[in-house]
Design an enzyme around this catalytic site. Structure first.
Site, PDB file in Angstrom:
ATOM      1  N   GLY A 137      51.424  46.554  41.884  1.00 27.81           N
ATOM      2  CA  GLY A 137      51.939  47.458  40.865  1.00 27.81           C
ATOM      3  C   GLY A 137      50.966  47.661  39.735  1.00 27.81           C
ATOM      4  O   GLY A 137      50.109  46.811  39.465  1.00 27.81           O
ATOM      5  N   HIS A 138      51.089  48.804  39.084  1.00 26.94           N
ATOM      6  CA  HIS A 138      50.372  49.104  37.859  1.00 26.94           C
ATOM      7  C   HIS A 138      51.389  49.441  36.781  1.00 26.94           C
ATOM      8  O   HIS A 138      52.595  49.529  37.042  1.00 26.94           O
ATOM      9  CB  HIS A 138      49.401  50.270  38.064  1.00 26.94           C
ATOM     10  CG  HIS A 138      48.106  49.872  38.710  1.00 26.94           C
ATOM     11  ND1 HIS A 138      47.280  48.917  38.162  1.00 26.94           N
ATOM     12  CD2 HIS A 138      47.493  50.306  39.846  1.00 26.94           C
ATOM     13  CE1 HIS A 138      46.207  48.778  38.924  1.00 26.94           C
ATOM     14  NE2 HIS A 138      46.313  49.591  39.966  1.00 26.94           N
ATOM     15  N   ASP A 168      51.894  46.979  30.233  1.00 27.21           N
ATOM     16  CA  ASP A 168      50.745  46.091  30.122  1.00 27.21           C
ATOM     17  C   ASP A 168      50.657  45.461  28.737  1.00 27.21           C
ATOM     18  O   ASP A 168      50.386  44.264  28.594  1.00 27.21           O
ATOM     19  CB  ASP A 168      49.449  46.867  30.376  1.00 27.21           C
ATOM     20  CG  ASP A 168      49.226  47.202  31.844  1.00 27.21           C
ATOM     21  OD1 ASP A 168      50.029  46.759  32.688  1.00 27.21           O
ATOM     22  OD2 ASP A 168      48.259  47.917  32.141  1.00 27.21           O
TER      23      ASP A 168
END
Length: 393
Positions: A137-138, A168
């Protein structure tokens, strides 16, 4: 700022964005952060698509004031080096998928045998357990699963990607830094280290918790551009100006809205402040679009400066870097790049009354501190040369 976490040794196994941002916070606070980088390339962000000199801009911005050790963890000798380093460390931070560090022989339970005070933080997309834990995943995927992505967009329009990597940063880097410092405080009281499982998805769900409150209050999921703070309420929005730039207004409170109306010469709109959320919503939005088109962004800025209207221009990144307020707050500081050339860095944003911030040191060259760090845990020059010859370092 070096006094705050001085003496704390952090081994940083992370790369790309969230992990390095987390460890940069610790480095800014004075911890000795050592990046453990795999040969021959190291952190892939070193070769990012946008460059400052010879280095990726993301790497330069997120790895200042750290040290670098090149170490092959797929080699048993490299694992032994890491275990010796971790025996003297306070914190290990990694962002591999669940189970990878255990296979390498450097998982928490393997390292804590030699260091009961070790704090070990795993920063992953989906966490160490659960149905999604093993998935790739990002940021865009974590945003998608969190529900936060579903409210990002214009009213009646499509969902769009966020402008920054919210999962993030807010869900991962900041949560991990906070958790590590809380664990360090707990260790001060108990003498015990511990394991920390940080999921970027979990963290972003927590950041978006008010959306889950809206769901329960309204009985339906919020939609793009329909919430009070994301476009549904015209007095809290962003509008295009005469010169094609943008201006923001946050007139939630009645006094701020009235101040705006006075300055804009539209006192007739004062009374539809709250009805702008209901029956007068479309009419008010249409009027505001017309109003903001009558002046340039800078004319609106000048007109509303000091008006107590919660109004401000939408700056470009370049304009923000040159903004007088941000610069008066010391938010941009000059430091060296890994090449030694000057580069502007975003400063540590927290101000402490008793501590002056140190100037940023350059992000490290790959393996720049390998000999220094290995010598600090007892390796002699001959041993280091043998490890280098065997391509362990």
């Amino acid at each position: 700022m070096a006094q705050l976490l001085v003496g704390i040794r952090v081994l940083d196994l992370t790369r790309f964005y969230p992990g390095p941002f987390c460890t940069q916070i610790l480095a800014d606070l004075g911890a000795e952060v050592t990046k453990i980088e795999a040969p021959p390339e190291g952190d892939p962000s070193r070769a990012g698509p946008t460059r400052i000199g010879r280095f990726g801009s993301t790497f330069v911005m997120l790895n200042r004031s750290k040290k670098s050790v090149m170490l092959n963890l797929k080699d048993k000798a490299g694992v032994e080096v890491f275990r010796r380093l971790s025996g003297k460390a306070d914190v290990v931070i990694e962002n591999f998928r669940p189970g990878v560090t255990e296979k390498l022989g450097i998982g928490y339970n393997q390292l804590r045998r030699d260091n009961r005070k070790l704090i070990y933080c795993s920063l992953t997309g989906y966490g160490q357990d659960g149905p999604y834990s093993g998935r790739a995943g990002h940021d865009i995927n974590f945003v998608g699963y969190s529900g936060v992505g579903s409210v990002t967009g214009l009213r009646g329009g499509p969902v769009v990607p966020l402008g920054i990597q919210a999962a993030d940063i807010a869900g991962g880097a900041l949560m991990a830094a906070f958790a590590v410092m809380a664990a360090l405080y707990h260790r001060e009281k108990t003498g015990r280290g511990q394991y920390i499982d940080v999921s970027m998805l979990d963290g972003l769900v927590a950041v978006g918790q008010t959306l889950f409150g809206e769901l329960q209050a309204q009985g339906a999921s919020p939609a793009p551009g329909e919430g009070e703070l994301n476009g549904g309420y015209p007095v809290y929005g962003v509008y295009e100006t005469k010169d094609g730039k943008y201006f923001s207004i946050g007139g939630l409170e009645e006094k701020f809205w009235q101040n705006f109306c006075l300055k804009a010469g539209r006192m007739d709109l004062m009374e539809i402040h709250w009805s702008g959320m209901g029956k007068d919503r479309d009419r008010l939005e249409k009027e505001l679009k017309k109003i903001f088109k009558t002046k340039t962004r800078d004319e609106w800025t000048q007109l509303l400066a000091g008006a107590e209207a919660c109004a401000s221009p939408v700056l470009t990144i370049e304009e923000a870097m040159n903004d007088e307020h941000l610069n008066s707050r010391g938010m941009f500081v000059e430091g060296p790049s890994p090449d030694g050339e000057p580069v502007k860095q975003v400063a540590m944003p927290i101000k402490f009354s008793d501590i002056e911030p140190d100037g940023p040191r350059a992000a490290p060259k790959l393996g720049e501190h390998t000999d220094e760090i290995l010598q600090s845990v007892g390796y002699n020059k001959k041993e280091i040369e043998r490890l280098r010859k065997d391509r362990v370092i």
